[in-house]
Scaffold this motif. Sequence first.
Motif, PDB file in Angstrom:
ATOM      1  N   MET A 195       1.401   3.417   1.273  1.00  0.00           N
ATOM      2  CA  MET A 195       0.686   2.143   1.248  1.00  0.00           C
ATOM      3  C   MET A 195      -0.627   2.200   0.493  1.00  0.00           C
ATOM      4  O   MET A 195      -1.179   1.165   0.118  1.00  0.00           O
ATOM      5  CB  MET A 195       0.417   1.672   2.687  1.00  0.00           C
ATOM      6  CG  MET A 195       1.650   1.347   3.472  1.00  0.00           C
ATOM      7  SD  MET A 195       1.218   0.722   5.124  1.00  0.00           S
ATOM      8  CE  MET A 195       2.850   0.466   5.814  1.00  0.00           C
ATOM      9  N   ALA A 239       5.366   5.632   9.668  1.00  0.00           N
ATOM     10  CA  ALA A 239       5.023   5.377   8.262  1.00  0.00           C
ATOM     11  C   ALA A 239       6.262   5.426   7.379  1.00  0.00           C
ATOM     12  O   ALA A 239       6.444   4.581   6.491  1.00  0.00           O
ATOM     13  CB  ALA A 239       3.991   6.405   7.801  1.00  0.00           C
ATOM     14  N   LEU A 267       0.009   6.234   7.202  1.00  0.00           N
ATOM     15  CA  LEU A 267       0.485   5.053   6.489  1.00  0.00           C
ATOM     16  C   LEU A 267       0.177   5.148   4.996  1.00  0.00           C
ATOM     17  O   LEU A 267       0.999   4.782   4.149  1.00  0.00           O
ATOM     18  CB  LEU A 267      -0.146   3.783   7.065  1.00  0.00           C
ATOM     19  CG  LEU A 267       0.193   3.438   8.514  1.00  0.00           C
ATOM     20  CD1 LEU A 267      -0.483   2.128   8.910  1.00  0.00           C
ATOM     21  CD2 LEU A 267       1.691   3.336   8.729  1.00  0.00           C
ATOM     22  N   ALA A 268      -1.012   5.646   4.675  1.00  0.00           N
ATOM     23  CA  ALA A 268      -1.416   5.747   3.267  1.00  0.00           C
ATOM     24  C   ALA A 268      -0.576   6.772   2.515  1.00  0.00           C
ATOM     25  O   ALA A 268      -0.090   6.510   1.406  1.00  0.00           O
ATOM     26  CB  ALA A 268      -2.901   6.098   3.181  1.00  0.00           C
ATOM     27  N   ALA A 275       7.884   2.128   5.289  1.00  0.00           N
ATOM     28  CA  ALA A 275       8.194   2.165   3.856  1.00  0.00           C
ATOM     29  C   ALA A 275       9.621   1.683   3.609  1.00  0.00           C
ATOM     30  O   ALA A 275       9.899   0.973   2.633  1.00  0.00           O
ATOM     31  CB  ALA A 275       8.000   3.580   3.319  1.00  0.00           C
ATOM     32  N   ASP A 282       9.621  -2.057   3.921  1.00  0.00           N
ATOM     33  CA  ASP A 282       9.055  -2.627   2.692  1.00  0.00           C
ATOM     34  C   ASP A 282      10.091  -2.642   1.570  1.00  0.00           C
ATOM     35  O   ASP A 282      10.212  -3.609   0.812  1.00  0.00           O
ATOM     36  CB  ASP A 282       7.830  -1.816   2.257  1.00  0.00           C
ATOM     37  CG  ASP A 282       6.548  -2.312   2.909  1.00  0.00           C
ATOM     38  OD1 ASP A 282       6.553  -3.400   3.511  1.00  0.00           O
ATOM     39  OD2 ASP A 282       5.523  -1.597   2.821  1.00  0.00           O
ATOM     40  N   GLY A 333       3.679   6.637   4.199  1.00  0.00           N
ATOM     41  CA  GLY A 333       4.209   5.297   3.999  1.00  0.00           C
ATOM     42  C   GLY A 333       3.993   4.759   2.599  1.00  0.00           C
ATOM     43  O   GLY A 333       4.518   3.686   2.264  1.00  0.00           O
ATOM     44  N   ARG A 389      -4.760  -0.617   1.710  1.00  0.00           N
ATOM     45  CA  ARG A 389      -3.839  -1.426   2.527  1.00  0.00           C
ATOM     46  C   ARG A 389      -3.724  -0.845   3.941  1.00  0.00           C
ATOM     47  O   ARG A 389      -3.733  -1.589   4.924  1.00  0.00           O
ATOM     48  CB  ARG A 389      -2.458  -1.468   1.869  1.00  0.00           C
ATOM     49  CG  ARG A 389      -1.475  -2.341   2.644  1.00  0.00           C
ATOM     50  CD  ARG A 389      -0.073  -2.281   2.070  1.00  0.00           C
ATOM     51  NE  ARG A 389       0.872  -3.032   2.884  1.00  0.00           N
ATOM     52  CZ  ARG A 389       2.188  -2.864   2.864  1.00  0.00           C
ATOM     53  NH1 ARG A 389       2.721  -1.945   2.063  1.00  0.00           N
ATOM     54  NH2 ARG A 389       2.975  -3.590   3.644  1.00  0.00           N
ATOM     55  N   ALA A 390      -3.641   0.470   4.041  1.00  0.00           N
ATOM     56  CA  ALA A 390      -3.513   1.103   5.354  1.00  0.00           C
ATOM     57  C   ALA A 390      -4.731   0.812   6.225  1.00  0.00           C
ATOM     58  O   ALA A 390      -4.605   0.477   7.411  1.00  0.00           O
ATOM     59  CB  ALA A 390      -3.317   2.608   5.192  1.00  0.00           C
ATOM     60  N   SER A 437       7.679  -7.209   6.769  1.00  0.00           N
ATOM     61  CA  SER A 437       6.523  -6.434   6.321  1.00  0.00           C
ATOM     62  C   SER A 437       5.520  -6.328   7.470  1.00  0.00           C
ATOM     63  O   SER A 437       5.331  -7.298   8.219  1.00  0.00           O
ATOM     64  CB  SER A 437       5.862  -7.124   5.125  1.00  0.00           C
ATOM     65  OG  SER A 437       4.777  -6.357   4.646  1.00  0.00           O
ATOM     66  N   LEU A 497      -4.600  -2.703   7.566  1.00  0.00           N
ATOM     67  CA  LEU A 497      -3.541  -2.961   8.539  1.00  0.00           C
ATOM     68  C   LEU A 497      -3.873  -2.464   9.942  1.00  0.00           C
ATOM     69  O   LEU A 497      -3.477  -3.070  10.936  1.00  0.00           O
ATOM     70  CB  LEU A 497      -2.239  -2.280   8.097  1.00  0.00           C
ATOM     71  CG  LEU A 497      -1.291  -3.045   7.182  1.00  0.00           C
ATOM     72  CD1 LEU A 497      -0.099  -2.159   6.823  1.00  0.00           C
ATOM     73  CD2 LEU A 497      -0.806  -4.316   7.863  1.00  0.00           C
TER      74      LEU A 497
END
Length: 446
Positions: A112, A408, A106-107, A412, A415, A110, A116-117, A421, A120
């Motif tokens: 993020m 991921a 995700l980081a 994105a 988003d 994605g 944030r990852a 979201s 989440l």
Amino acid sequence: MAAAPEPRELELTCERMSYGPDAVARDADGKTVFVSGAVAGDRVRAVVDRAGERWDHARATELLDASPDRVAPGCPYAALCGGCPWAALSYPAQARAKRAGVVDALARIGGMGAERAEALVAPLESPSAPWGYRNKVELAVAREGGRVALGMHAAGGDGVVRVKSCALLDKRFAKAVRAVSGALGYLAGSHGLTLERVGVRASSRTREVEVALWDHPGPFPRAQAAKVLTDALSPTSVVRVMQKGPAKARRIAGVECLSGAGSWGERVGEERMRVSAPSFFQVNTAGAEKLVELVLDALRPEPHEEAMDLYCGAGTFTLPLARRAGLVSAVESYGPAVRDLRRNLTAAGLDNVDAVGGDAGREFPDTDADVIVVDPPRAGLSPDVVRRLSEQPARAIAYVSCDPATLARDLARFDEAGTFSPSRVTPMDLFPQTFHVETVTLLERT
């Protein structure tokens, strides 16, 4: 002729597990090295067997210092068979590595960012025991000196390992692997079998066992195959699945019932389901139940609401959704799964489902759903499906994923579209002793 270069030998300390069977280390120059036969925390001597511009791959040849997370595998074939590549890693370490892999995807993929990852991703859910959790195994078929051998794919994918049992299969059916291998090996001695693989599905809840023989159209000893398998295992169903086409684009040419029910039955929570051999079904039944629980808890469908279930398969989410929502639009592209879905809906007495056969993009329901479930294959969602979902007036979407990287990427895209979201990503371990991880993501309107 010039002599082949000497293999490059390294001493490496493995830092973490990859999203794959290998541990990850860095050489003296800081280059990433993926190390097979090692776990995070090991210090090993290894030989480089593949060199790349950005990373190398090496094979551990000697364990110099064992990781505190290294354990004796719970299966005697773990070092040879490719089915449980993380078996030498303690289960708590497996759980940490799987959650960390989701956060990392995700980081990085994605976009993020780490903070944030991390916020989440919920703690990893482990719905089953670390061993004996599978309801299905697949046996590879090899021909050795004119004889047919059945077993597991070898680690590294080269050859077949003969095994007496599989420690990942429900222990109530521990003898199934040996029984099926022996019966078909015996039959192949007197008949020209052209099997590609053999699937065994077994349920401790319904006591049903199905053997699926995968091959090509043509002559086949139907009666003899049914008899030797019945004598060896007493399965409730024996089927032959015939395929056509090149190896990477196989299509089902037909399914023959050789004996018994012709399909396999399982119970998931309150639902009874029948699944044909070609159809996908989660190999971890307890895990499937937990997925349903998480999805329903996230969406909380109401009787007056309309639901949508894309990539619905044989109905794992469709059936419980239909009991809670007023109407469900269910879309599945795979023909055998569509037939299974319709049969399961009829057996359950559910008439509030519009079951559509076709690709989710081309057959996207022309309706306004309040809640949506998507459970795509490993490739994830196409950009067009993300766009169409983002145009829905739904209050929430539950995205079930089996690949953190494509999840991921798709988050994105959501988003970027700006309508939905992610508010929570729950990783689930449906595949202990492997690197695979499932996730349930709740997307809410921004």
